[in-house]
Enzyme design. Structure first.
Site, PDB file in Angstrom:
ATOM      1  N   ASP A  28      32.410 -26.893 -24.870  1.00 17.60           N
ATOM      2  CA  ASP A  28      30.778 -27.127 -24.138  1.00 17.60           C
ATOM      3  C   ASP A  28      29.788 -26.721 -24.437  1.00 17.60           C
ATOM      4  O   ASP A  28      28.358 -25.952 -23.822  1.00 17.60           O
ATOM      5  CB  ASP A  28      30.968 -25.758 -22.580  1.00 17.60           C
ATOM      6  CG  ASP A  28      30.986 -24.792 -23.351  1.00 17.60           C
ATOM      7  OD1 ASP A  28      31.467 -24.177 -24.328  1.00 17.60           O
ATOM      8  OD2 ASP A  28      30.959 -23.384 -21.967  1.00 17.60           O
ATOM      9  N   GLU A  29      29.545 -26.055 -25.694  1.00 23.28           N
ATOM     10  CA  GLU A  29      28.416 -25.612 -26.820  1.00 23.28           C
ATOM     11  C   GLU A  29      28.331 -26.816 -27.795  1.00 23.28           C
ATOM     12  O   GLU A  29      29.021 -26.982 -28.240  1.00 23.28           O
ATOM     13  CB  GLU A  29      28.234 -24.598 -26.988  1.00 23.28           C
ATOM     14  CG  GLU A  29      29.551 -23.789 -27.563  1.00 23.28           C
ATOM     15  CD  GLU A  29      29.081 -22.855 -27.949  1.00 23.28           C
ATOM     16  OE1 GLU A  29      28.110 -22.301 -28.273  1.00 23.28           O
ATOM     17  OE2 GLU A  29      30.441 -21.769 -27.832  1.00 23.28           O
TER      18      GLU A  29
END
Length: 419
Positions: A108-109
């Site tokens: 998620d990053e």
DNA sequence: TCTGGGGTCCTAGGACCC
DNA sequence: TCTGGGGTCCTAGGACCC
């Protein structure tokens, strides 16, 4: 690293990613306190909590049962890694429209090197806002973006921009930006380091910059030196100091399982080890890795945890070899009869290929490899349950198939068409 | 509070070799 | 005989991150 020209790095961090993806699958969750990670009475921890749940003190890594006490009316949802991987792919695709140098740091990053994209995208703040909008309209997901001259500044920036914000730390303002922040805000400073620093009277990043580099090195070794650099906003040491966009091969592959209730039943323990060995072996084959070191991990009910490793003469990707290794390690080290809470299997020390293959006479190892790859293929087509080399978690007895591996793949292919 | 699962990196001691 | 030092590999454990 390169000091001649300041870089422009973006750190893009998805907001409450797991929760947001679950909301897309079940819109009724929107706005409610949601806890992702398991049911309220299960052994386990919170993977992610919605902002509504965070208001009650719920946060990730907290035991589910604690979360249930803090927020009794929360909705508890099981995690769905496949869904997160799927959306992570969408996110990655969007990011690639903005820079050729995109590196997913986790599901998620991501880091983007935006250096030199001004002509195409305009000033960083402008392109960040466009990225933010595009992300929202294409995936319906919110993200936060930090912009800085190093990965570190970008990362800390995105954390301070949350939720749903953009923060640009201007070049030459790095130390000023960091100085008032808690030392814990520096990536890599966890509970233990924080405590040590507090004991030294260091609370804020600005306090760190007043210390000599060599004092920090003396106290914390190599890490202390890196820490001194970080306090100035530099990508000091290790991974941080690398170019953005270098996705590297994994160094290890592992699977582990925590029982809902501790067990000392040898049959169950063995079948868990078999299942974990299969999962590890499968991923080795998928990635084309051959592991030389196999590690067993076990944890007793008092949470004491041990690891025992063995390095093989020849590297492998075979379930059976992994299993035989961890089984032996387990029997050699288990305090017989003591209930087990967790078992884990890890493969590491990868090599490009098996150390030796008998090219004239197809060896047992080669036949096995072929059989397993075929079995993997069938599983891909018909689902995980279509073939069982071991009964794994389902209990019962394991078929002895070592002597005739070639018979395995075809065994059940004619049965049931996929849904 | 009663503690998941997947990783990375670092340290440190012992074996072994030159 | 009672002693060196560097390099590499192996193993175990721990801090940290998402």
């Amino acid at each position: 690293m390169n000091t001649s020209m300041p870089r422009t790095i973006f750190h893009v961090d998805m907001d409450a990613f797991f929760v947001s993806v679950e909301e897309l699958y079940d819109p009724s969750l929107k706005g409610k306190p949601v806890v992702v990670g398991g049911q309220r009475d299960e052994r386990g921890v919170v993977s992610a909590a919605s902002y509504a749940a965070r208001k009650f003190g719920v946060h990730s890594a907290m035991p589910l049962r604690t979360a249930a006490k803090l927020c009794p009316h929360a909705v508890f949802v099981d995690g769905h890694p496949e869904r997160y991987r799927e959306y992570s792919g969408h996110v990655h695709e969007i990011l690639c429209r903005f820079s050729p140098q995109v590196e997913m740091a986790s599901v998620d990053e991501a880091y983007l090197d935006m250096t030199g994209t001004e002509r195409l995208h305009g000033l960083p703040l402008r392109s960040a806002h466009r990225l933010h909008e595009t992300m929202k309209s294409a995936t319906q997901l919110n993200c936060s973006i930090g912009i800085g001259t190093s990965r570190l500044i970008a990362k800390v920036g995105s954390a301070k921009a949350k939720p749903n914000g953009v923060l640009w730390v201007l070049p030459a303002q790095e130390a000023k930006f960091l100085a008032p922040l808690d030392v814990r805000d520096i990536p890599g400073v966890g509970k233990v380091t924080e405590k040590k620093l507090h004991e030294m009277g260091i609370e804020r990043v600005g306090d760190l910059t007043r210390l000599e580099d060599r004092d920090l090195e003396q106290r914390f070794g190599k890490w202390g030196l890196a820490l001194a650099g970080k306090a100035r906003g530099e990508d000091a040491g290790g991974w941080f100091d690398s170019e953005v966009g270098e996705d590297s091969d994994p160094k290890s592959i592992s699977h582990e399982h925590t029982y809902n209730e501790d067990t000392a039943e040898l049959d169950r323990l063995h079948s868990t080890l078999m299942r974990l060995s299969e999962m590890v072996g499968r991923r080795l084959r998928e990635g084309g890795y051959f592991a030389r070191t196999i590690q067993l991990k076990f944890r007793y009910k008092d949470f004491t945890t041990f690891t025992r490793a063995h390095s093989l003469e020849q590297s492998t990707q075979l379930d059976t070899e992994i299993y035989e290794t961890v089984r032996r390690l387990f029997l050699q080290n288990w305090k017989t009869g003591t209930p087990i809470r967790l078992l884990g299997v890890q493969a590491s020390n990868f090599e490009a290929g098996p150390s030796q293959i008998d090219l004239l006479e197809p060896s047992r190892q080669q036949r096995w490899q072929k059989a397993l790859q075929a079995a993997d293929h069938v599983r891909d087509k018909f689902g995980e349950s279509s073939i069982g080399l071991a009964t794994g978690m389902k209990g019962g007895f394991r078929e002895r198939t070592h002597e005739n591996p070639a018979a395995l793949p075809g065994k059940k292919t004619e049965r049931k068409e996929p849904g």
